[in-house]
Design a protein around this motif. Sequence first.
Motif, PDB file in Angstrom:
ATOM      1  N   ASP A 191      33.385  37.873  39.777  1.00  0.00           N
ATOM      2  CA  ASP A 191      32.760  38.910  38.952  1.00  0.00           C
ATOM      3  C   ASP A 191      32.854  38.608  37.463  1.00  0.00           C
ATOM      4  OD1 ASP A 191      32.071  40.373  41.194  1.00  0.00           O
ATOM      5  OD2 ASP A 191      33.909  41.561  41.173  1.00  0.00           O
ATOM      6  N   LYS A 192      33.419  37.415  37.134  1.00  0.00           N
ATOM      7  CA  LYS A 192      33.560  36.982  35.743  1.00  0.00           C
ATOM      8  C   LYS A 192      34.479  37.894  34.925  1.00  0.00           C
ATOM      9  CE  LYS A 192      29.076  34.565  35.514  1.00  0.00           C
ATOM     10  NZ  LYS A 192      29.424  33.849  36.711  1.00  0.00           N
ATOM     11  N   VAL A 193      35.384  38.574  35.619  1.00  0.00           N
ATOM     12  CA  VAL A 193      36.411  39.340  34.916  1.00  0.00           C
ATOM     13  C   VAL A 193      37.446  38.376  34.329  1.00  0.00           C
ATOM     14  CG1 VAL A 193      38.247  41.063  35.172  1.00  0.00           C
ATOM     15  CG2 VAL A 193      36.075  41.353  36.391  1.00  0.00           C
ATOM     16  N   ASP A 194      37.787  37.335  35.097  1.00  0.00           N
ATOM     17  CA  ASP A 194      38.680  36.277  34.611  1.00  0.00           C
ATOM     18  C   ASP A 194      37.847  35.112  34.108  1.00  0.00           C
ATOM     19  OD1 ASP A 194      40.969  37.664  35.186  1.00  0.00           O
ATOM     20  OD2 ASP A 194      41.353  36.670  37.104  1.00  0.00           O
ATOM     21  N   THR A 195      38.039  34.778  32.848  1.00  0.00           N
ATOM     22  CA  THR A 195      37.343  33.650  32.239  1.00  0.00           C
ATOM     23  C   THR A 195      38.378  32.777  31.517  1.00  0.00           C
ATOM     24  OG1 THR A 195      36.970  34.838  30.157  1.00  0.00           O
ATOM     25  CG2 THR A 195      35.278  35.051  31.872  1.00  0.00           C
ATOM     26  N   LYS A 196      37.935  31.642  30.995  1.00  0.00           N
ATOM     27  CA  LYS A 196      38.852  30.773  30.269  1.00  0.00           C
ATOM     28  C   LYS A 196      39.392  31.466  29.017  1.00  0.00           C
ATOM     29  CE  LYS A 196      37.153  26.251  31.766  1.00  0.00           C
ATOM     30  NZ  LYS A 196      36.606  24.929  31.339  1.00  0.00           N
ATOM     31  N   GLU A 197      38.564  32.295  28.414  1.00  0.00           N
ATOM     32  CA  GLU A 197      38.988  32.992  27.199  1.00  0.00           C
ATOM     33  C   GLU A 197      39.894  34.176  27.495  1.00  0.00           C
ATOM     34  OE1 GLU A 197      35.745  32.387  27.991  1.00  0.00           O
ATOM     35  OE2 GLU A 197      35.633  30.554  26.772  1.00  0.00           O
ATOM     36  N   HIS A 198      39.726  34.797  28.639  1.00  0.00           N
ATOM     37  CA  HIS A 198      40.481  36.009  28.956  1.00  0.00           C
ATOM     38  C   HIS A 198      40.731  36.068  30.448  1.00  0.00           C
ATOM     39  CE1 HIS A 198      41.392  40.244  29.612  1.00  0.00           C
ATOM     40  NE2 HIS A 198      41.666  40.331  28.325  1.00  0.00           N
ATOM     41  N   ASN A 199      41.992  35.954  30.832  1.00  0.00           N
ATOM     42  CA  ASN A 199      42.310  36.036  32.260  1.00  0.00           C
ATOM     43  C   ASN A 199      43.758  36.448  32.463  1.00  0.00           C
ATOM     44  OD1 ASN A 199      44.098  33.481  32.895  1.00  0.00           O
ATOM     45  ND2 ASN A 199      42.443  32.761  31.551  1.00  0.00           N
ATOM     46  N   ASN A 200      44.002  37.058  33.614  1.00  0.00           N
ATOM     47  CA  ASN A 200      45.357  37.412  34.020  1.00  0.00           C
ATOM     48  C   ASN A 200      45.947  36.388  34.973  1.00  0.00           C
ATOM     49  OD1 ASN A 200      45.428  39.917  32.588  1.00  0.00           O
ATOM     50  ND2 ASN A 200      44.126  40.814  34.185  1.00  0.00           N
ATOM     51  N   ASP A 201      45.090  35.508  35.488  1.00  0.00           N
ATOM     52  CA  ASP A 201      45.520  34.498  36.450  1.00  0.00           C
ATOM     53  C   ASP A 201      44.668  33.248  36.240  1.00  0.00           C
ATOM     54  OD1 ASP A 201      46.185  32.922  38.592  1.00  0.00           O
ATOM     55  OD2 ASP A 201      45.988  34.486  40.100  1.00  0.00           O
ATOM     56  N   LYS A 218      32.829  44.859  29.378  1.00  0.00           N
ATOM     57  CA  LYS A 218      31.786  43.839  29.256  1.00  0.00           C
ATOM     58  C   LYS A 218      31.351  43.314  30.616  1.00  0.00           C
ATOM     59  CE  LYS A 218      33.232  42.117  24.716  1.00  0.00           C
ATOM     60  NZ  LYS A 218      33.830  40.966  23.987  1.00  0.00           N
ATOM     61  N   CYS A 219      32.303  43.296  31.567  1.00  0.00           N
ATOM     62  CA  CYS A 219      32.025  42.769  32.908  1.00  0.00           C
ATOM     63  C   CYS A 219      31.541  43.851  33.863  1.00  0.00           C
ATOM     64  CB  CYS A 219      33.290  42.103  33.477  1.00  0.00           C
ATOM     65  SG  CYS A 219      33.893  40.740  32.490  1.00  0.00           S
TER      66      CYS A 219
END
Length: 298
Positions: free
Chosen positions: A67-77, A202-203
Amino acid sequence: MFSKLGTYITACRYETFTISLFPALLAYILTEDVKGNTTATFSFVLTAVLVLHAGANLCNTYFDYKDKVDTKEHNNDPTLVEKILTEDEVINAGWVCFAFSMMFFGSGVVFMGRAHLIPYILFFKGMFVGYNYSSGMRFKHNALGELVVYSIFGPTISVFVSSCLNKGMFSWLAFVAASPFGLLAAAVLLSNNIRDAGNDLKCGVHTLANRLGLKKSLNVYAGLLILPYLQVTGIVLMWEQYYPLLYLWVVAPFSLFCAVRPHRQDATTAIAEMFSLTLSHYHLVGAVYLTLWTYCMQ
């Protein structure tokens, strides 16, 4: 091979397992005087709970990435965004964890002596919620994450373990006693969602923090940290033999600090630290709470 195994273990986010462990240990403390193979049953049931938790974490990692919630710029995992494991490896590992969880639960049922309805209902409720948290019914995306986390990591796990150890009996004490754990687990999640509110929006992920806005979310967060102390007081009023639990109020100043800090003028810094601060708060309160329960049951 061992390096790959270590990668999978890290991907399971084992540091979050204490959120499942504490309510399970509480249930064991409450039923340790029950006759039967409680230690063997508890070992299998606890393993089932932790492995199920691992499967839910892996599924959440997979669907947050999709779902593009985790990206290289912002992620929890970073497991998928940094290509540590492939998408297929993560989701397949999740299914394997679910399968092994059922196997361990089945082994626990053998030691229970015979099948009981309540443990089955609660176990498959946990599996259903674990998978549908960020996929299927998407509880996380519809502002229901905190509610289901409170339910699972509070009363559900505690009553599940208690019923497995006590011939399928429903325990109101296990339900009420574990509720503070559920509230604190919900506070951990809410702190994470407040921190990530902008990226989630945003997602298209409408968490409770996004639905309420910052000010109301911080007020709810403060309430989730303070309510456990009021619940402990209520437990003592209902069952006066548990009066030592009132000593939990000794760590109340830390809760007040966690609750008030994000409301200060340096809120930006405080919000960035909210998740780790809340998780450490959960561990402190949980450890003290379990210690007091152990003393009460002697």
